[in-house]
Enzyme design. Sequence first.
Site, PDB file in Angstrom:
ATOM      1  NE  ARG A   1      56.511 -35.394 -65.844  1.00  0.00           N
ATOM      2  CZ  ARG A   1      56.092 -35.770 -64.632  1.00  0.00           C
ATOM      3  NH1 ARG A   1      55.604 -36.991 -64.448  1.00  0.00           N
ATOM      4  NH2 ARG A   1      56.159 -34.936 -63.608  1.00  0.00           N
TER       5      ARG A   1
ATOM      6  CB  ILE B   1      60.251 -33.532 -62.644  1.00  0.00           C
ATOM      7  CG1 ILE B   1      59.780 -33.371 -64.100  1.00  0.00           C
ATOM      8  CG2 ILE B   1      59.667 -34.777 -62.010  1.00  0.00           C
ATOM      9  CD1 ILE B   1      60.219 -34.521 -65.001  1.00  0.00           C
ATOM     10  CB  SER B   2      56.513 -29.145 -63.224  1.00  0.00           C
ATOM     11  OG  SER B   2      57.223 -28.079 -62.661  1.00  0.00           O
ATOM     12  CD  GLN B   3      50.200 -30.820 -61.456  1.00  0.00           C
ATOM     13  OE1 GLN B   3      50.249 -30.280 -60.366  1.00  0.00           O
ATOM     14  NE2 GLN B   3      49.101 -31.368 -61.943  1.00  0.00           N
TER      15      GLN B   3
ATOM     16  CD  GLU C   1      61.524 -28.976 -63.917  1.00  0.00           C
ATOM     17  OE1 GLU C   1      61.598 -30.157 -64.261  1.00  0.00           O
ATOM     18  OE2 GLU C   1      61.543 -28.047 -64.722  1.00  0.00           O
TER      19      GLU C   1
END
EC number: 2.1.1.77
Length: 224
Positions: free
Chosen positions: A36, A62-64, A224
């Site tokens: 990541r 960017i998504s968790q 995201e």
Amino acid sequence: MSDVWQQQRQRMVDEQLRPRGIHDQRILAAMANVPRHLFVPEALQAQAYSDQALPLTLGQTISQPYIVALMAQELLLNPHEQLLEIGAGSGYAAAVFAELVRKVVTIERHQALAQQTQVRLRNLGYVNIEVVWGDGSLGYPTAAPYHAISIPAATPQLAQTLLSQLHDGGRLVAPIGDAQDQQLIRLQRQGQNWQKTTISNVRFVPLIGAGGWEHAPETTAEGE
């Protein structure tokens, strides 16, 4: 340094994902494998494995990690399948999906971001991901049908054009609601009928395009 990043990924899996109900071993392995920190701006790499969404360029995020893992788990993915992702962002979720299915098609409305993401994924060796530039809010009929569709952006409704691109038995996971609060749901196609499952309350960035919002409303988001 690679060992340090690997340790951080494993800690993310053990402390953020397993305790919150992510139990699919293939997904846990993918999350422990995808780097990541290479999908976030260099200045934010130290935060790459924290339990939060992070900003990208062009107002994207960017998504968790938990959200990526949750959506992957709820999509009920199988190795032989083809998946459509709407909103490529930096390509992180697509990379996770690519470890779980045969092919990923990910569509991004920002041309510059799509080009950057295509190069990043190619350099990382992901040969089963196709990055497309365009309005993904109506799907991508060219490569349809799909066994799964992931929409990591909030929309008030789902366009019929998009739903028609699912295989019979296919699954779609998306946050549905207004600009501030949504419910993450799964729709599974059963012929001309749909089985709906509500997963959780969420807050995502808006889906911009003909099948979502015309312009971005003000919001704070985890997606995201």
